[in-house]
Scaffold this motif. Sequence first.
Motif, short mmCIF file in Angstrom:
data_model
loop_
_atom_site.label_atom_id
_atom_site.label_comp_id
_atom_site.label_asym_id
_atom_site.label_seq_id
_atom_site.Cartn_x
_atom_site.Cartn_y
_atom_site.Cartn_z
N SER A 51 0.80 -1.11 -0.01
CA SER A 51 0.03 0.17 0.10
C SER A 51 0.88 1.21 -0.06
CB SER A 51 -0.91 -0.02 1.25
OG SER A 51 -1.76 -1.00 1.17
N HIS A 52 0.43 2.34 -0.83
CA HIS A 52 1.16 3.40 -0.81
C HIS A 52 0.28 4.68 -0.93
CE1 HIS A 52 0.69 3.46 -5.04
NE2 HIS A 52 1.26 4.76 -5.12
N CYS A 53 0.95 6.02 -0.75
CA CYS A 53 0.21 7.20 -1.28
C CYS A 53 1.19 8.46 -1.17
CB CYS A 53 -1.16 7.45 -0.45
SG CYS A 53 -0.73 7.89 1.33
N PHE A 54 0.85 9.30 -1.89
CA PHE A 54 1.63 10.58 -1.81
C PHE A 54 0.35 11.75 -1.64
CE2 PHE A 54 3.93 8.05 -5.11
CZ PHE A 54 5.03 8.32 -4.74
N THR A 55 0.43 12.08 -0.33
CA THR A 55 -0.58 13.01 0.28
C THR A 55 -0.89 14.50 -0.39
OG1 THR A 55 0.77 14.08 2.18
CG2 THR A 55 -0.27 12.12 2.50
N THR A 56 -1.82 15.10 -0.58
CA THR A 56 -2.14 16.37 -0.95
C THR A 56 -2.33 17.30 0.36
OG1 THR A 56 -4.69 16.15 -1.06
CG2 THR A 56 -3.15 15.39 -2.88
N ARG A 57 -2.58 18.36 0.24
CA ARG A 57 -3.01 19.30 1.15
C ARG A 57 -4.37 18.85 1.62
NH1 ARG A 57 -1.10 25.29 0.12
NH2 ARG A 57 -2.17 25.62 2.17
N GLY A 59 -7.98 17.21 3.16
CA GLY A 59 -8.39 15.84 3.87
C GLY A 59 -8.06 16.04 5.42
N GLY A 60 -7.50 16.96 5.82
CA GLY A 60 -6.76 17.15 7.45
C GLY A 60 -7.66 18.27 7.93
N VAL A 61 -7.06 18.55 9.06
CA VAL A 61 -7.62 19.39 10.11
C VAL A 61 -7.21 20.85 10.38
CG1 VAL A 61 -9.14 17.85 11.22
CG2 VAL A 61 -7.05 18.43 12.11
N SER A 62 -5.68 20.83 10.03
CA SER A 62 -4.96 22.04 10.09
C SER A 62 -5.62 23.30 9.14
CB SER A 62 -3.48 21.75 9.74
OG SER A 62 -2.81 20.67 10.44
N GLU A 63 -5.29 24.66 9.74
CA GLU A 63 -5.96 25.63 9.29
C GLU A 63 -4.80 26.63 8.74
OE1 GLU A 63 -8.27 27.21 12.45
OE2 GLU A 63 -9.85 25.71 11.88
N GLY A 64 -5.30 27.42 8.29
CA GLY A 64 -4.17 28.70 7.77
C GLY A 64 -3.37 28.30 6.65
N ILE A 65 -1.99 28.71 6.76
CA ILE A 65 -1.05 28.17 5.91
C ILE A 65 -0.79 26.77 5.99
CG2 ILE A 65 0.31 30.59 6.10
CD1 ILE A 65 2.48 29.40 7.68
N PHE A 66 -1.29 26.05 6.95
CA PHE A 66 -0.94 24.79 7.21
C PHE A 66 -2.43 23.70 6.59
CE2 PHE A 66 0.82 26.33 10.90
CZ PHE A 66 2.35 26.51 10.52
N ARG A 67 -3.33 24.46 6.10
CA ARG A 67 -4.48 23.75 5.46
C ARG A 67 -4.01 22.79 4.47
NH1 ARG A 67 -7.07 23.62 1.17
NH2 ARG A 67 -5.71 24.82 0.26
N SER A 68 -4.65 21.67 4.77
CA SER A 68 -5.13 21.05 5.96
C SER A 68 -4.66 19.79 6.40
CB SER A 68 -6.87 20.65 5.43
OG SER A 68 -7.12 19.80 4.74
N LEU A 69 -3.98 19.16 5.60
CA LEU A 69 -3.48 18.05 6.00
C LEU A 69 -1.91 17.90 6.24
CD1 LEU A 69 -4.22 14.89 6.32
CD2 LEU A 69 -3.02 14.42 4.29
N LEU A 294 4.23 17.81 2.98
CA LEU A 294 3.35 16.56 2.47
C LEU A 294 4.13 15.32 3.03
CD1 LEU A 294 3.21 17.87 -1.27
CD2 LEU A 294 1.28 17.92 0.31
N GLY A 295 3.23 14.10 2.40
CA GLY A 295 3.78 12.87 3.03
C GLY A 295 4.03 11.94 1.82
N ALA A 296 4.86 10.94 1.89
CA ALA A 296 4.84 9.97 0.90
C ALA A 296 5.22 8.60 1.61
CB ALA A 296 6.12 10.06 -0.26
N PHE A 297 4.23 7.82 1.56
CA PHE A 297 4.03 6.62 2.60
C PHE A 297 3.85 5.34 1.90
CE2 PHE A 297 2.22 10.24 4.84
CZ PHE A 297 2.81 10.23 5.92
N ILE A 298 4.51 4.17 2.41
CA ILE A 298 4.51 2.88 1.67
C ILE A 298 4.64 1.72 3.08
CG2 ILE A 298 7.14 2.74 1.61
CD1 ILE A 298 6.29 1.36 -1.26
N MET A 299 3.88 0.86 2.69
CA MET A 299 3.62 -0.41 3.65
C MET A 299 3.64 -1.72 3.10
SD MET A 299 0.63 -1.06 6.37
CE MET A 299 -0.35 -1.71 5.20
N ARG A 300 4.60 -2.46 3.50
CA ARG A 300 4.11 -3.84 3.25
C ARG A 300 2.99 -4.53 4.06
NH1 ARG A 300 8.45 -9.11 4.28
NH2 ARG A 300 6.91 -10.69 3.35
N GLU A 301 1.89 -4.91 3.34
CA GLU A 301 0.96 -5.60 4.12
C GLU A 301 1.15 -6.81 4.63
OE1 GLU A 301 -2.09 -5.63 0.85
OE2 GLU A 301 -1.99 -3.36 0.61
#
Length: 303
Positions: A51-57, A59-69, A294-301
């Motif tokens: 499983s993997h993903c490259f996050t975007t801004r 889908g999260g809860v942060s605000e202001g310049i950190f909006r949102s993930l 942003l984050g890039a994540f990968i996991m061996r299932e």
Amino acid sequence: MSYDKVNRKSFPGTGIQARGGEHFPIREVNADGSVLPVFVSPMLAELPGVSHCFTTREGGVSEGIFRSLNLSFRRGDETERVEENYRRVASAFGAAPDRIVCTDQTHTANIRVATEADAGKGVTKPRDYTDVDGLVTNVPGLILGVFVADCVPVLLADPATGAVGAVHSGWRGTAAQIGAGAVRLMEEQYGTRAEDLICAVGPSICRDCYEVSEDVAVQFEDVFAERSGEAVFYKGKSPEGEPKYLVDLWQANRIVLEEAGVLPEHISVTDVCTACNCRLLFSHRASHGRRGNLGAFIMREHK
């Protein structure tokens, strides 16, 4: 992780601009009742057991310049909000935040072998290591994370052994060929064969946006000149007639992986630039440093 198709237009105002590489589509992933729009590598997405993903801004809860993930605890965001953002990312992998292992990035070429004892480090417990810009593991259920806001995230997966890796490759890491270091470490630790690896170069700054100083350009010219017959360094002029130097980090990382033995057809390179798409992605340059990560994540299932 299951990826559901989503229309880009369902995220109004993003106006995604592609730059002529392989298209990394946005997919929706379920994060325990929330929806995370993430970029995925088509090659990695088809790989069983990973499983993997490259996050975007989004889908999260942060605000202001950190909006949102926002996934950085160190840039001034509220700790509780960042923790919730990590909870959502972990949930998308069907896990808890204490299964994430984070780098401690200082633009080195250092890579750590992550073990079960590292679970949660950087999120739910302190890291007992420093100066680590890459991680590899063969432990099922460990989620490796690297963090960017223009630098290049590279994810690696070995379908033969189940080992996975993630590296943060800014200009220093790219010049030091951190991607090749990850390949070698996986060979040494897990018996990986480079030709088996599937690799993805994720959303990051494109060459048209990545203007560098002459001394940085010279380093790239020294390292990559004539290699693989592909240019990574470009010289032009600014509108004022001054010398202008551009570096193609996407192409440079492709060259690094190919020269480490990864097959060209096993490397997917994004067409999405962080600076061109700063409404959807954090970009250090476009925001003049006022941003999250942003984050890039990968996991061996688990089998």
